[in-house]
Design a protein around this motif. Structure first.
Motif, short mmCIF file in Angstrom:
data_model
loop_
_atom_site.label_atom_id
_atom_site.label_comp_id
_atom_site.label_asym_id
_atom_site.label_seq_id
_atom_site.Cartn_x
_atom_site.Cartn_y
_atom_site.Cartn_z
N LEU A 74 49.71 40.57 40.57
CA LEU A 74 50.17 39.27 41.07
C LEU A 74 49.13 38.66 42.01
O LEU A 74 49.03 37.44 42.12
CB LEU A 74 51.53 39.41 41.76
N GLY A 75 48.36 39.52 42.67
CA GLY A 75 47.30 39.03 43.55
C GLY A 75 46.17 38.35 42.80
O GLY A 75 45.56 37.41 43.30
N ILE A 76 45.88 38.83 41.58
CA ILE A 76 44.81 38.16 40.83
C ILE A 76 45.28 36.82 40.29
O ILE A 76 44.46 35.96 39.99
CB ILE A 76 44.18 39.06 39.73
N LEU A 77 46.61 36.63 40.22
CA LEU A 77 47.13 35.29 39.94
C LEU A 77 46.92 34.39 41.16
O LEU A 77 46.48 33.25 41.02
CB LEU A 77 48.62 35.34 39.60
N ASP A 78 47.22 34.92 42.35
CA ASP A 78 47.02 34.15 43.59
C ASP A 78 45.57 33.71 43.74
O ASP A 78 45.28 32.61 44.19
CB ASP A 78 47.41 34.98 44.82
N GLN A 79 44.66 34.61 43.38
CA GLN A 79 43.21 34.32 43.50
C GLN A 79 42.71 33.47 42.33
O GLN A 79 41.54 33.11 42.30
CB GLN A 79 42.43 35.64 43.54
N GLU A 80 43.58 33.19 41.38
CA GLU A 80 43.26 32.41 40.18
C GLU A 80 42.14 33.03 39.35
O GLU A 80 41.36 32.34 38.70
CB GLU A 80 42.96 30.95 40.54
N ILE A 81 42.07 34.36 39.37
CA ILE A 81 41.13 35.09 38.52
C ILE A 81 41.70 35.10 37.10
O ILE A 81 40.98 35.03 36.12
CB ILE A 81 40.90 36.51 39.05
N VAL A 82 43.01 35.20 37.03
CA VAL A 82 43.76 35.10 35.77
C VAL A 82 44.85 34.07 36.00
O VAL A 82 45.44 34.01 37.08
CB VAL A 82 44.39 36.46 35.39
N LEU A 83 45.10 33.24 35.02
CA LEU A 83 46.13 32.22 35.13
C LEU A 83 47.43 32.74 34.53
O LEU A 83 47.43 33.61 33.66
CB LEU A 83 45.69 30.93 34.46
N GLU A 84 48.54 32.21 34.99
CA GLU A 84 49.87 32.66 34.54
C GLU A 84 50.02 32.69 33.02
O GLU A 84 50.53 33.67 32.48
CB GLU A 84 50.97 31.80 35.16
N PRO A 85 49.60 31.64 32.28
CA PRO A 85 49.79 31.68 30.83
C PRO A 85 49.10 32.89 30.18
O PRO A 85 49.64 33.49 29.25
CB PRO A 85 49.18 30.37 30.33
N GLU A 86 47.95 33.26 30.67
CA GLU A 86 47.25 34.42 30.11
C GLU A 86 48.00 35.71 30.39
O GLU A 86 48.18 36.55 29.50
CB GLU A 86 45.82 34.52 30.66
N LEU A 87 48.48 35.88 31.62
CA LEU A 87 49.24 37.08 31.95
C LEU A 87 50.54 37.13 31.14
O LEU A 87 50.92 38.19 30.63
CB LEU A 87 49.53 37.17 33.45
N LEU A 88 51.20 36.00 30.99
CA LEU A 88 52.42 35.95 30.18
C LEU A 88 52.13 36.36 28.74
O LEU A 88 52.88 37.12 28.13
CB LEU A 88 53.04 34.56 30.23
N GLN A 89 51.03 35.89 28.20
CA GLN A 89 50.64 36.24 26.83
C GLN A 89 50.37 37.73 26.71
O GLN A 89 50.79 38.37 25.74
CB GLN A 89 49.40 35.44 26.43
N ILE A 90 49.70 38.30 27.69
CA ILE A 90 49.44 39.75 27.69
C ILE A 90 50.75 40.52 27.70
O ILE A 90 50.94 41.47 26.95
CB ILE A 90 48.54 40.13 28.89
N LEU A 91 51.68 40.10 28.56
CA LEU A 91 52.97 40.79 28.66
C LEU A 91 53.78 40.66 27.37
O LEU A 91 54.51 41.58 27.01
CB LEU A 91 53.76 40.25 29.85
N GLU A 92 53.64 39.55 26.68
CA GLU A 92 54.36 39.37 25.41
C GLU A 92 53.91 40.39 24.37
O GLU A 92 54.65 40.70 23.45
CB GLU A 92 54.16 37.95 24.88
N SER A 93 52.69 40.91 24.51
CA SER A 93 52.16 41.87 23.52
C SER A 93 52.54 43.31 23.84
O SER A 93 52.02 44.23 23.22
CB SER A 93 50.63 41.73 23.45
N ARG A 94 53.49 43.53 24.76
CA ARG A 94 53.77 44.87 25.25
C ARG A 94 54.47 45.79 24.27
O ARG A 94 54.51 47.00 24.46
CB ARG A 94 54.57 44.81 26.55
N GLY A 95 55.04 45.26 23.21
CA GLY A 95 55.74 46.12 22.25
C GLY A 95 56.81 46.93 22.97
O GLY A 95 57.64 46.39 23.68
N GLU A 96 56.76 48.25 22.80
CA GLU A 96 57.75 49.13 23.42
C GLU A 96 57.31 49.67 24.78
O GLU A 96 58.02 50.47 25.39
CB GLU A 96 58.05 50.30 22.48
N VAL A 97 56.14 49.25 25.24
CA VAL A 97 55.60 49.75 26.51
C VAL A 97 56.32 49.09 27.68
O VAL A 97 56.45 47.86 27.74
CB VAL A 97 54.08 49.49 26.61
N ASP A 98 56.80 49.91 28.63
CA ASP A 98 57.35 49.38 29.87
C ASP A 98 56.19 48.99 30.78
O ASP A 98 55.15 49.66 30.79
CB ASP A 98 58.22 50.42 30.57
#
Length: 166
Positions: A111-135
């Motif tokens: 969440l800190g790299i979102l604050d620093q704008e190193i990664v933007l929310e849409p990219e992190l959301l997209q990564i999380l969408e690819s989680r399959g069965e992984v918690d």
């Protein structure tokens, strides 16, 4: 196919990483594979990591940053260099989720790299969408609304100042 759960541990108080590690150890007791990727903590002394290294190969901890101090302590040029290293960590997280390399992925201080704008929310959301069965467990200080709606569990850590009577 089941979808992995998303847990978020956030807030100003200390103990977010410790709580996430505790969840990781709980997963180990259920014979799960755990990967931890830490962000914004610098390379820090590796002796602190020695205890966790004893839990390999069931638990693996990765830090992609090279600086020996926290991100906030770096010069602007050093921050730019570390952003490339942090992006490598984010790309590794994407790979782990896409390939299902583990049962639990802890993204410590993501969440800190979102604050620093190193990664933007849409990219992190997209990564999380690819989680399959992984918690997935996310930690950091500030929780964006877009992530809170995806979460299956949210824990907020707060610091309560304690005064002592004399």
């Amino acid at each position: 196919m089941d979808t992995g759960k998303i847990e978020i541990i956030y807030g100003e108080g200390s103990g977010k990483t410790a709580m996430a590690l505790g969840r990781g150890i709980q997963a180990l007791t259920r014979r799960k594979k755990v990967i931890i990727i830490q962000f914004l903590k610098g390379s820090q002394k590796q002796d602190k990591m020695e205890v966790l290294r004893r839990l390999e190969p069931e638990l693996n901890v990765f830090r992609f940053e090279k600086a020996g101090c926290n991100f906030d302590e770096l010069s602007e040029q050093e921050k730019q260099e570390e952003c490339a290293n942090i992006r490598n960590g984010v790309n590794y997280a994407r790979k782990v989720l896409t390939t299902g390399e583990c049962d639990l992925l802890i993204l410590d201080e993501v969440l800190g790299i979102l604050d620093q704008e190193i990664v933007l929310e849409p990219e992190l959301l997209q990564i999380l969408e690819s989680r399959g069965e992984v918690d997935v467990i996310l930690t950091g200080r500030v929780l964006p609304e877009s992530l809170s709606v995806m979460a299956d569990r949210i824990d907020r850590i707060t610091r309560i100042a304690a005064g002592r009577e004399q």
